[in-house]
Scaffold this active site. Sequence first.
Site, PDB file in Angstrom:
ATOM      1  N   ASP A  27       0.814  -1.217   0.000  1.00 34.51           N
ATOM      2  CA  ASP A  27       0.000   0.000   0.000  1.00 34.51           C
ATOM      3  C   ASP A  27       0.850   1.270   0.000  1.00 34.51           C
ATOM      4  OD1 ASP A  27       0.940   0.288   2.604  1.00 34.51           O
ATOM      5  OD2 ASP A  27      -1.016  -0.005   3.543  1.00 34.51           O
ATOM      6  N   GLU A  46       7.917  -5.631  -3.649  1.00 36.30           N
ATOM      7  CA  GLU A  46       6.528  -6.083  -3.507  1.00 36.30           C
ATOM      8  C   GLU A  46       6.245  -7.108  -4.599  1.00 36.30           C
ATOM      9  OE1 GLU A  46       2.861  -7.032  -2.914  1.00 36.30           O
ATOM     10  OE2 GLU A  46       3.777  -5.678  -1.455  1.00 36.30           O
ATOM     11  N   ASP A  78       9.709 -11.428  -5.883  1.00 37.36           N
ATOM     12  CA  ASP A  78       9.819 -12.122  -4.608  1.00 37.36           C
ATOM     13  C   ASP A  78      10.853 -11.439  -3.720  1.00 37.36           C
ATOM     14  OD1 ASP A  78      11.360 -14.389  -2.963  1.00 37.36           O
ATOM     15  OD2 ASP A  78       9.249 -14.940  -3.191  1.00 37.36           O
ATOM     16  N   ASP A  97       7.521  -5.954   6.016  1.00 39.68           N
ATOM     17  CA  ASP A  97       6.115  -5.549   5.981  1.00 39.68           C
ATOM     18  C   ASP A  97       5.320  -6.525   5.117  1.00 39.68           C
ATOM     19  OD1 ASP A  97       3.819  -4.056   6.431  1.00 39.68           O
ATOM     20  OD2 ASP A  97       4.240  -2.619   4.836  1.00 39.68           O
ATOM     21  N   ASP A 100       2.477 -12.296   5.884  1.00 41.95           N
ATOM     22  CA  ASP A 100       2.514 -13.646   6.427  1.00 41.95           C
ATOM     23  C   ASP A 100       3.964 -14.079   6.616  1.00 41.95           C
ATOM     24  OD1 ASP A 100       1.654 -16.081   7.334  1.00 41.95           O
ATOM     25  OD2 ASP A 100       0.626 -16.644   5.504  1.00 41.95           O
TER      26      ASP A 100
END
Length: 142
Positions: A27, A46, A78, A97, A100
């Site tokens: 985000d 990201e 990745d 950040d 999971d």
Amino acid sequence: ALYSRSLVGPALRRRRVRRVCILGGGDCGVLREVLSHPVEEVLMVEIDRQVVEVASDYFPAVVGGSRGDPRARLVFGDAFEHLREVPPGSFDLVIYDLSDAPLELDSFADLCALVNRALRREVVSPSNVAMNSPVAAAKPVL
């Protein structure tokens, strides 16, 4: 904004941090917060380009001007693979950040080894890794 500040603020208040790597952060809120400090370069890795695009379209206050800041570089891929590829000692701070625990790594120790390799030797300490995972936060990176 509170989440981003609480993840970034403590890590950047103590010392001069020049180069930062954000693992995840789709985000762009953490990116925006890091760029509010006097850093020289921020790399955000990201995996999902669409998350960043949706955030830019629907949450412009979260993204702010981060995507256009010349100190920021976004890489889509990745995060762990990217950590394997950067030269050792590339960053002063790594911010985890991700939503999971890493699925591809065998253990938390593997994650710590990747992060430690990416950090400059003279700055490696538990406070050089900001993590959003309660499990990860309980285990210092040494």
